[in-house]
Design a protein around this motif. Structure first.
Motif, mmCIF file in Angstrom:
data_model
loop_
_atom_site.group_PDB
_atom_site.id
_atom_site.type_symbol
_atom_site.label_atom_id
_atom_site.label_comp_id
_atom_site.label_asym_id
_atom_site.label_seq_id
_atom_site.Cartn_x
_atom_site.Cartn_y
_atom_site.Cartn_z
ATOM 1 N N ASN A 182 0.801 -1.223 0.000
ATOM 2 C CA ASN A 182 0.000 0.000 0.000
ATOM 3 C C ASN A 182 0.835 1.275 0.000
ATOM 4 O OD1 ASN A 182 -3.029 -0.703 0.392
ATOM 5 N ND2 ASN A 182 -1.917 -2.134 1.704
ATOM 6 N N ALA A 183 2.071 1.191 0.464
ATOM 7 C CA ALA A 183 2.891 2.395 0.513
ATOM 8 C C ALA A 183 3.335 2.777 -0.899
ATOM 9 C CB ALA A 183 4.111 2.139 1.389
ATOM 10 N N CYS A 184 3.511 4.082 -1.127
ATOM 11 C CA CYS A 184 3.903 4.556 -2.458
ATOM 12 C C CYS A 184 5.425 4.566 -2.570
ATOM 13 C CB CYS A 184 3.357 5.964 -2.692
ATOM 14 S SG CYS A 184 1.567 6.054 -2.672
ATOM 15 N N PRO A 185 6.012 3.645 -3.379
ATOM 16 C CA PRO A 185 7.475 3.635 -3.545
ATOM 17 C C PRO A 185 7.943 4.841 -4.351
ATOM 18 C CG PRO A 185 6.488 1.514 -4.186
ATOM 19 C CD PRO A 185 5.376 2.528 -4.095
ATOM 20 N N ASN A 233 16.207 -3.567 -4.704
ATOM 21 C CA ASN A 233 16.182 -2.796 -5.945
ATOM 22 C C ASN A 233 16.398 -3.668 -7.188
ATOM 23 O OD1 ASN A 233 15.396 -0.411 -4.852
ATOM 24 N ND2 ASN A 233 17.467 0.381 -4.540
ATOM 25 N N LYS A 234 16.504 -4.983 -6.961
ATOM 26 C CA LYS A 234 16.507 -5.898 -8.110
ATOM 27 C C LYS A 234 15.146 -6.576 -8.303
ATOM 28 C CE LYS A 234 21.398 -6.963 -8.405
ATOM 29 N NZ LYS A 234 22.474 -7.826 -7.929
ATOM 30 N N LEU A 235 14.149 -6.169 -7.507
ATOM 31 C CA LEU A 235 12.835 -6.810 -7.614
ATOM 32 C C LEU A 235 12.077 -6.365 -8.866
ATOM 33 C CD1 LEU A 235 11.607 -6.583 -3.894
ATOM 34 C CD2 LEU A 235 12.239 -8.661 -5.150
ATOM 35 N N GLY A 236 12.545 -5.278 -9.471
ATOM 36 C CA GLY A 236 11.844 -4.783 -10.668
ATOM 37 C C GLY A 236 10.659 -3.895 -10.329
ATOM 38 N N ILE A 237 10.625 -3.426 -9.077
ATOM 39 C CA ILE A 237 9.537 -2.535 -8.649
ATOM 40 C C ILE A 237 10.068 -1.104 -8.657
ATOM 41 C CG2 ILE A 237 8.008 -1.905 -6.737
ATOM 42 C CD1 ILE A 237 8.231 -4.824 -5.760
ATOM 43 N N GLY A 238 9.267 -0.189 -9.198
ATOM 44 C CA GLY A 238 9.680 1.212 -9.218
ATOM 45 C C GLY A 238 8.646 2.090 -8.542
ATOM 46 N N ALA A 239 8.681 3.369 -8.851
ATOM 47 C CA ALA A 239 7.750 4.326 -8.265
ATOM 48 C C ALA A 239 6.317 3.872 -8.515
ATOM 49 C CB ALA A 239 7.985 5.711 -8.866
ATOM 50 N N GLN A 240 5.475 4.084 -7.524
ATOM 51 C CA GLN A 240 4.059 3.695 -7.540
ATOM 52 C C GLN A 240 3.842 2.195 -7.711
ATOM 53 O OE1 GLN A 240 1.088 5.407 -6.823
ATOM 54 N NE2 GLN A 240 2.648 6.790 -5.984
ATOM 55 N N ALA A 270 8.483 3.535 5.047
ATOM 56 C CA ALA A 270 8.112 4.940 4.865
ATOM 57 C C ALA A 270 7.998 5.191 3.370
ATOM 58 C CB ALA A 270 9.172 5.847 5.475
ATOM 59 N N CYS A 271 6.963 5.899 2.976
ATOM 60 C CA CYS A 271 6.728 6.133 1.542
ATOM 61 C C CYS A 271 7.569 7.325 1.052
ATOM 62 C CB CYS A 271 5.254 6.392 1.301
ATOM 63 S SG CYS A 271 4.685 7.885 2.152
#
Ligand code: SF4
Length: 297
Positions: A182-185, A233-240, A270-271
């Motif tokens: 739910n947090a905004c990356p 940071n290798k998970l492939g997840i970015g902002a939002q 923390a977002c």
């Protein structure tokens, strides 16, 4: 001339206003750095929207997120600071006033009456944590406004040593890679390592309040922070939460000794709207703000 309590209340009302409208300098700079590391047009455009939002929050004098969270204050008090007794009521009054003047979304709900108090105060709200910090006559106040989205991924568990430190790493990766995140990356990850559930949870909070760029004091702790950061940071997840290169801005660990038979761990997220500000009051109520260069409060 204002008395000391009224001066404190008015200053903290302004600090709350600042915290909810302008990101701390280190976080703002880190977001710019991470934007440059993204190569997809989608990620670049999300970061551009973030910066546009942040610029408009200042231009139109509005909070930079609709969920202004709940007020947390972490205090480091020198034993010589002369006004300790009035600080809790002063912070509560500052929150009440800021709810109207900023404005803050009323988020505080009483558990058993199921009623929103309407002014972000209530039972143990604002949340205040005290530390004694030597014999100075200063009071350092770290403010943080915890939105729902950044609280929801939080986890804590006490593991048996037979599960190893790998269990901690797994818990952190599960918290960040959960499809329902739910947090905004990009996020700041605080990890607390302790001997039971409550000291791990408190340490995880203190961990994510540390300035970006700081490291755990033990070289192995610093190495673990760096390794988890690299892995997340290798998970492939970015902002939002969309595909990208940086799920997190930083990973911070705070630790205490553990019981020989427990590994207690907590993760707190923390977002990107990291509403952290640090102000130090002196005994004459003059002050400095460490987190927002040039801010007039
Ligand atoms: S996670 Fe943070 S940025 Fe996202 S809605 Fe909640 S407070 Fe706002």
């Amino acid at each position: 001339m204002l008395d000391k309590e009224e001066r404190f209340i008015q200053t903290m009302e302004k600090v709350i206003n600042l915290s909810c409208k302008r990101l701390p300098d280190d976080v703002y700079a880190k977001l710019g750095e991470l934007r440059e590391k993204e190569d997809s047009p989608l990620q670049k455009s999300i970061y551009d929207t973030y910066f546009d939002n942040l610029e408009k929050a200042i231009r139109y004098d509005r909070p930079c997120c609709q969920d202004t969270g709940l007020p947390h204050f972490y205090l480091k008090a020198g034993t010589g600071f002369p006004y300790l007794g009035m600080i809790p009521q002063g912070l509560t009054e500052a929150v009440r006033r800021a709810t109207i003047s900023v404005p803050l979304r009323p988020n505080a709900v009483d558990y058993f009456e199921e009623i929103n108090t309407g002014d972000n105060t209530g039972e143990r709200m604002p949340w205040i944590n005290w530390d004694i910090s030597g014999d100075s006559s200063d009071l350092e106040v770290t403010s943080y406004f915890a939105g729902a989205g950044c609280c929801l991924p939080g986890r804590a568990q006490v593991f048996k040593p037979s599960e190893g430190y790998a269990a901690v790493v797994r818990m952190v990766f599960d918290a960040v890679s959960d499809p329902g995140l739910n947090a905004c990356p990009p996020l700041i990850i605080g990890i607390g390592l302790g001997h039971n559930i409550e000291n791990a949870a408190l340490l995880s909070k203190k961990a994510y309040l540390r300035p970006l760029g700081t490291k755990h004091h033990h070289p192995k702790g610093a190495r673990l922070e760096a390794d988890i950061l690299e892995g997340l940071n290798k998970l492939g997840i970015g902002a939002q939460g969309l595909p990208g290169n940086s799920a997190v801005m930083a990973v911070h660990i705070e630790s205490s000794s553990r019981h020989t038979a427990t590994i207690a761990a907590a993760v707190n997220t923390a977002c990107y709207i990291h509403r952290r500000s640090i102000i130090t009051f002196h005994e004459d109520m003059s002050y400095e703000i460490a987190t927002h260069k040039g801010a007039l409060v």
